[in-house]
Enzyme design. Structure first.
Site, PDB file in Angstrom:
ATOM      1  N   VAL A   1       0.834  -1.202   0.000  1.00 44.18           N
ATOM      2  CA  VAL A   1       0.000   0.000   0.000  1.00 44.18           C
ATOM      3  C   VAL A   1       0.870   1.254   0.000  1.00 44.18           C
ATOM      4  CG1 VAL A   1      -1.628   1.351   1.380  1.00 44.18           C
ATOM      5  CG2 VAL A   1      -1.996  -1.100   1.070  1.00 44.18           C
TER       6      VAL A   1
ATOM      7  N   TRP B   1       2.622   1.596  -3.318  1.00 42.23           N
ATOM      8  CA  TRP B   1       1.639   1.925  -4.354  1.00 42.23           C
ATOM      9  C   TRP B   1       1.317   3.414  -4.315  1.00 42.23           C
ATOM     10  CZ3 TRP B   1      -3.374   3.853  -3.886  1.00 42.23           C
ATOM     11  CH2 TRP B   1      -4.122   3.879  -5.064  1.00 42.23           C
ATOM     12  N   HIS B   2       1.200   3.980  -3.114  1.00 41.45           N
ATOM     13  CA  HIS B   2       0.911   5.410  -3.015  1.00 41.45           C
ATOM     14  C   HIS B   2       2.044   6.236  -3.591  1.00 41.45           C
ATOM     15  CE1 HIS B   2      -2.379   4.453  -0.161  1.00 41.45           C
ATOM     16  NE2 HIS B   2      -2.846   5.637  -0.514  1.00 41.45           N
ATOM     17  N   ASP B   3       3.260   5.917  -3.186  1.00 45.20           N
ATOM     18  CA  ASP B   3       4.430   6.658  -3.669  1.00 45.20           C
ATOM     19  C   ASP B   3       5.665   5.928  -3.170  1.00 45.20           C
ATOM     20  OD1 ASP B   3       5.958   8.510  -4.923  1.00 45.20           O
ATOM     21  OD2 ASP B   3       5.415  10.206  -3.660  1.00 45.20           O
TER      22      ASP B   3
END
Length: 614
Positions: free
Chosen positions: A494, A497-499
């Site tokens: 997660v 995936w965000h950054d």
């Protein structure tokens, strides 16, 4: 509809509507009219005003720190106030709201116009048909074709010539499930898509200028100087409205993975139609069945794949809907969307049934948009945090409220685009799940918070990562450690995936660590031991919930607002002296009051027959 009904969770998403209005067996009698809750009402009528005022006071030109962040403010439109438009992510959405609203209205109208023309051309087969009366397979084919054509045009507007890069990635991903042997599909899917996440970031979206410099040697003039930018830079100049397409491509990666794994799992059921085996009506599938078996093996075509991955209302930000559900809804519209249906009293006429869902939802979106505007015009919490302030110039109360309203603005800046694009999708006939079903200030459980924050992403994680890894492993030797490792794997993905940065990795691992106290507390103090003392258990749970809220605020401030160093400065400013520590105790008491109201709000939902896990 009554005003209070507008704020019920059922209004946000029909999936929460109970089958009947009977209270759940676990529901308790209302406490709203008790002496305890009258005390809570007094707190609610006074403390929120003081909270707002504390940040409003430091957002005035007369405050000593105003000059430091004044350059981050812009001219506003409410009562002559400046507006804090310093958040780049929300600024891009805010500037384009009028154009997005126009597209969201024209897109469904254009689809219906095309459908009407197609039906009119075939009127020799029995007159102009309503959309809902068209053969489901024909309807799917028409929707998919329209979605691909419209998406191709929108892709060019958004990304210009970089649309070719997006389409190339989509084509490569499609080859994985359709060309590779079954046993390699899952590993290849994850490897390819995680590689794409890193490559997009590290290669800056594969700029044409960088590709040209890599493929061709640098050109020099006769004087030995490097020539001006060539064809690569010229191509980069046609990058559309969103030249940095890679920033928003993360949401597309989730759909790529979903398609491939749905395709893989469909291979296991090709021996027979699961809908026939279960004797299910394809026109009235439950959400569970739509997600699991809504598409047949023949639906996994390249046309349907492109239509799903590039579906215009959900392309930029979601919410996320899996391929099976998209296909099922494309064949058979849900009652919650705007569609024509035969009228029971007059089969020759049609009626619109989705407006009862969409109109209140649109009103709630408008209220959220106006709330955000009001907050940005009066509370400059984001600009203050971005200006590297001297935290010593703020009181402990002001510091805590700056952090609190920073989180609220983060919540709103995510909620508003998500609700806008879901509203567009509802108008177009596809009903994705609501991403945020609780207000940020209506959460006291770490686990429940992540089920309700970016809810469609949470459901995606459960289906495609958590369950395949083994879930929570509630029984068996070493199940606790296995569950902890699964949570760590999930939140690491997660965060990445965000950054791809250390701050978000820290945020992801903090969340895993903060899940542990809640889990241990539930084991140490099970509700079954307090059956004869419900109030004692409620108060004990309230104390634990206050700790959860503090941990959630800390994790999200690190990940999405001020970072680890900024959090240290806030904490030191709040509890660095005796007055700050006294304030901290008072703040915890206030949170306790809020938690008790949250408990009773959920009891009210159970009394209406609504059961939620968040």
């Amino acid at each position: 509809m009554k005003i209070k009904d507008l704020f019920k969770v059922e209004t946000l998403d029909h999936r929460f509507e109970p089958k009947d209005s009977s209270p759940l067996p676990t529901a308790r009698p209302s406490r709203w009219n008790t002496a305890e809750y009258y005390i809570y009402y007094a707190a609610f009528l006074t403390i929120p005003i003081l909270m707002f005022k504390s940040v409003h006071d430091v957002s005035q030109p007369s405050h000593p720190g105003f000059a430091k962040y004044e350059g981050l403010l812009e001219d506003g439109w409410i009562f002559g106030r400046k507006v804090d438009n310093s958040d780049a992510q929300y600024r891009g959405f805010r500037a384009n709201v009028p154009y997005l609203l126009l597209v969201a209205i024209l897109h469904p109208l254009l689809r219906r116009g095309v459908e009407y023309v197609i039906n009119a051309l075939g009127k020799d087969s029995g007159g102009v048909k309503s959309v809902a009366s068209v053969n489901p397979n024909t309807r799917l084919q028409r929707r998919a074709t329209f979605d691909v054509v419209f998406a191709a045009a929108l892709l060019m507007v958004f990304h210009g010539l970089s649309a070719a890069k997006v389409l190339l990635i989509l084509w490569l991903n499609f080859q994985i499930p359709t060309k590779l042997p079954k046993q390699y599909v899952a590993v290849a899917t994850w490897t390819f898509n995680i590689t794409i996440l890193f490559a997009n970031e590290l290669c800056h979206g594969y700029r044409f200028a960088e590709i040209a410099a890599f493929v061709l040697p640098p050109q020099t003039t006769l004087a030995g100087e490097q020539a001006e930018a060539g064809w690569g830079a010229w191509l980069d100049g046609y990058g559309g409205l969103i030249p940095r397409w890679e920033i928003l491509f993360n949401i597309t990666v989730l759909r790529l993975i979903a398609f491939n794994l749905d395709y893989l799992w469909s291979m296991d059921r090709r021996a027979g139609d699961p809908l026939e085996k279960k004797n299910l009506d394809p026109a009235h599938l439950s959400e569970r069945d739509r997600v699991a078996v809504g598409a047949s093996s023949s639906d996994f075509t390249f046309l349907n794949y492109l239509a799903y991955v590039l579906y215009s209302p959900l392309y930029l930000t979601g919410p996320i809907i899996n391929f099976n559900d998209y296909i099922a809804q494309s064949r058979y519209p849900l009652p919650s969307t705007v569609h024509s249906h035969p009228s029971p009293s007059d089969p020759g006429r049609t009626r619109i049934v989705g407006y009862k869902t969409i109109a209140p939802y649109a009103l709630r979106f408008a209220l959220c948009l106006l709330t955000m505007e009001f907050v940005l015009h009066h509370l400059y919490a984001v600009a203050i945090s971005k200006s590297h302030p001297d935290w010593s110039t703020y009181t402990p109360f002001q510091l805590s409220m700056l952090g609190y309203f920073n989180l609220h603005i983060i919540w709103l800046k995510l909620l508003i685009p998500w609700r806008f694009f879901r509203l567009w999708s509802l108008l177009d006939g596809i009903d994705p799940p609501e991403n945020m079903v609780r207000c940020m200030s209506d959460n006291y459980s770490v686990l429940a918070f992540w089920r309700g924050w970016h809810r469609s992403f949470n459901r995606w994680i459960v289906r495609y990562i958590f369950i395949p890894l083994g879930g929570s492993q509630k029984s068996g030797k070493g199940s606790g450690w296995r569950a902890a490792l699964n949570y760590a794997a999930v939140f690491t993905f997660v965060a990445l995936w965000h950054d791809i940065n250390l701050r978000l990795l820290i945020w992801g691992w903090l969340v895993v660590v903060f899940v542990l106290p809640e889990t241990l507390a539930r084991l140490a103090f099970p509700a079954s031991k307090f059956k004869t003392r419900p109030n004692a258990y409620r108060w004990l749970a309230g104390v634990g919930a206050v700790g959860n809220i503090l941990m959630l605020m800390a994790a999200n401030l690190v990940g999405f607002a001020v970072g680890l160093d900024g959090l240290k400065g806030l904490v030191e400013g709040i509890v660095g002296n005796l007055g700050g520590r006294v304030f901290f105790v008072a703040a915890c008491a206030t949170l306790f009051v809020g938690v008790q109201v949250m408990f009773e709000w959920r009891e009210g939902e159970r009394r209406r027959g609504v059961e939620m896990k968040c």
